[in-house]
Write a protein that holds these residues in place. Sequence first.
Motif, PDB file in Angstrom:
ATOM      1  N   SER A 109       0.832  -1.208   0.000  1.00  0.00           N
ATOM      2  CA  SER A 109       0.000   0.000   0.000  1.00  0.00           C
ATOM      3  C   SER A 109       0.865   1.256   0.000  1.00  0.00           C
ATOM      4  N   ALA A 110       1.987   1.205   0.697  1.00  0.00           N
ATOM      5  CA  ALA A 110       2.890   2.355   0.729  1.00  0.00           C
ATOM      6  C   ALA A 110       3.478   2.635  -0.660  1.00  0.00           C
ATOM      7  N   GLN A 111       3.871   1.582  -1.366  1.00  0.00           N
ATOM      8  CA  GLN A 111       4.407   1.766  -2.704  1.00  0.00           C
ATOM      9  C   GLN A 111       3.360   2.384  -3.630  1.00  0.00           C
ATOM     10  N   SER A 112       2.123   1.930  -3.519  1.00  0.00           N
ATOM     11  CA  SER A 112       1.049   2.488  -4.332  1.00  0.00           C
ATOM     12  C   SER A 112       0.817   3.960  -4.022  1.00  0.00           C
ATOM     13  N   ARG A 113       0.837   4.309  -2.745  1.00  0.00           N
ATOM     14  CA  ARG A 113       0.643   5.711  -2.385  1.00  0.00           C
ATOM     15  C   ARG A 113       1.819   6.574  -2.828  1.00  0.00           C
ATOM     16  N   LEU A 114       3.027   6.045  -2.745  1.00  0.00           N
ATOM     17  CA  LEU A 114       4.196   6.780  -3.244  1.00  0.00           C
ATOM     18  C   LEU A 114       4.114   6.999  -4.749  1.00  0.00           C
ATOM     19  N   ASP A 115       3.582   6.014  -5.459  1.00  0.00           N
ATOM     20  CA  ASP A 115       3.392   6.182  -6.911  1.00  0.00           C
ATOM     21  C   ASP A 115       2.517   7.400  -7.189  1.00  0.00           C
ATOM     22  N   ASP A 116       1.436   7.520  -6.437  1.00  0.00           N
ATOM     23  CA  ASP A 116       0.514   8.643  -6.663  1.00  0.00           C
ATOM     24  C   ASP A 116       1.140   9.974  -6.297  1.00  0.00           C
ATOM     25  N   ILE A 117       1.757  10.030  -5.111  1.00  0.00           N
ATOM     26  CA  ILE A 117       2.279  11.314  -4.626  1.00  0.00           C
ATOM     27  C   ILE A 117       3.489  11.768  -5.436  1.00  0.00           C
ATOM     28  N   LEU A 118       4.465  10.896  -5.576  1.00  0.00           N
ATOM     29  CA  LEU A 118       5.676  11.292  -6.292  1.00  0.00           C
ATOM     30  C   LEU A 118       5.386  11.545  -7.770  1.00  0.00           C
ATOM     31  N   GLY A 119       4.518  10.738  -8.366  1.00  0.00           N
ATOM     32  CA  GLY A 119       4.161  10.967  -9.762  1.00  0.00           C
ATOM     33  C   GLY A 119       3.476  12.307  -9.959  1.00  0.00           C
ATOM     34  N   SER A 120       2.564  12.655  -9.054  1.00  0.00           N
ATOM     35  CA  SER A 120       1.855  13.925  -9.154  1.00  0.00           C
ATOM     36  C   SER A 120       2.799  15.115  -8.977  1.00  0.00           C
ATOM     37  N   GLU A 121       3.665  15.052  -7.966  1.00  0.00           N
ATOM     38  CA  GLU A 121       4.597  16.156  -7.739  1.00  0.00           C
ATOM     39  C   GLU A 121       5.612  16.293  -8.871  1.00  0.00           C
ATOM     40  N   THR A 122       5.992  15.186  -9.444  1.00  0.00           N
ATOM     41  CA  THR A 122       6.921  15.256 -10.576  1.00  0.00           C
ATOM     42  C   THR A 122       6.270  15.933 -11.773  1.00  0.00           C
ATOM     43  N   ARG A 123       5.008  15.609 -12.042  1.00  0.00           N
ATOM     44  CA  ARG A 123       4.295  16.266 -13.138  1.00  0.00           C
ATOM     45  C   ARG A 123       4.181  17.770 -12.904  1.00  0.00           C
ATOM     46  N   ASN A 124       3.873  18.142 -11.675  1.00  0.00           N
ATOM     47  CA  ASN A 124       3.767  19.574 -11.372  1.00  0.00           C
ATOM     48  C   ASN A 124       5.092  20.291 -11.577  1.00  0.00           C
ATOM     49  N   ALA A 125       6.200  19.680 -11.121  1.00  0.00           N
ATOM     50  CA  ALA A 125       7.514  20.318 -11.241  1.00  0.00           C
ATOM     51  C   ALA A 125       7.952  20.393 -12.700  1.00  0.00           C
ATOM     52  N   VAL A 126       7.740  19.328 -13.449  1.00  0.00           N
ATOM     53  CA  VAL A 126       8.153  19.316 -14.854  1.00  0.00           C
ATOM     54  C   VAL A 126       7.341  20.325 -15.652  1.00  0.00           C
ATOM     55  N   ALA A 127       6.063  20.451 -15.362  1.00  0.00           N
ATOM     56  CA  ALA A 127       5.209  21.387 -16.099  1.00  0.00           C
ATOM     57  C   ALA A 127       5.583  22.837 -15.834  1.00  0.00           C
TER      58      ALA A 127
END
Length: 330
Positions: A109-127
């Motif tokens: 469950s932690a890995q799944s939540r990290l996928d969501d959080i880190l993926g979202s923040e990476t998209r925001n930073a790259v954009a």
Amino acid sequence: MNKLIVLLVVLGLGGFLAVNSLYTVNEVEQVIVTQFGKPVGEPVTKAGLKFKMPFVQAVNPIDKRVLEWDGPPSDMPTKDKLYISVDLFARWRIVDPLQFFLRLRDERSAQSRLDDILGSETRNAVAKHQLIEIIRTTKDRVPLRDSLLTDEEMAQDIGSLVPIQKGRSLVEKEIYTAAANKVGVFGIELLDIRFKRINYNESVRPKIYDRMISERRQIAERFLSEGNGEAARIRGNRVRDLNKIQSEAYREVEEIRGLADAKAADIYAQAYNQSDQSSDFYEFTRTMQAYSSIIADDTTLILSTDSELFSFLKGMGSGTDETSKTGVSQ
């Protein structure tokens, strides 16, 4: 016999109770003890042999080592509208096992939540940043330039880079700062995050490569043009230097020849000025040489009777008046 059976039963029950009431905690893990599914007591973080209530309480081990998160590559747009594929990795650990257990229960469950959080923040930073900010290490790094390029050529648009404000390191820190606050509520400490691989999206990669090839070809053509110009200049200098050498050599030859003629004339003058007879003989030989140079087989020569050249021809014929009057024709 009955006493032995009773003893064995008691020992068996005691061993069974001991097995269900004793547990060990490994050095690399921490334990949450639950009773009917709910945590009881404080998390057990020290290694060793521990006790619990048999049958009622359960042991839930939680890893306390540094764990790895390696998300799948994800396509996302940059600020300059270029789609890139970003592959991240991160390191994290569980610092609050009770909070982690209540919210996530397990590492999956932690890995799944990290996928969501880190993926979202990476998209925001790259954009929020241009591609050059993400692929360059730091903003202070000076780009490498061809040593053959001049300052004027470096100032041209070919291969020029836009000003860099942050660089990849600061972009990674932005993602880390934003994600660390969000994963902290799950009892997780985010230790580090890094870009593992950044690549162009498959749909735009051929266009990017074509543009890179075009720029390199343009630079190559400029170098080729400059090389041809330099070759033409060298060939022109070679012809000019060759003509200069030939002209100087011809001038030097003529100067030597003139000096030799002057010296020969001086020697002749000294030799033939010894007496009047030698002077007359010199005049005669020079005139004979002039005849051989002037008169050929098909030469028509008209001389007056008082010409110096004619003076030696007067006595060659019969001495008639017609010869003396009409001159010589040959």
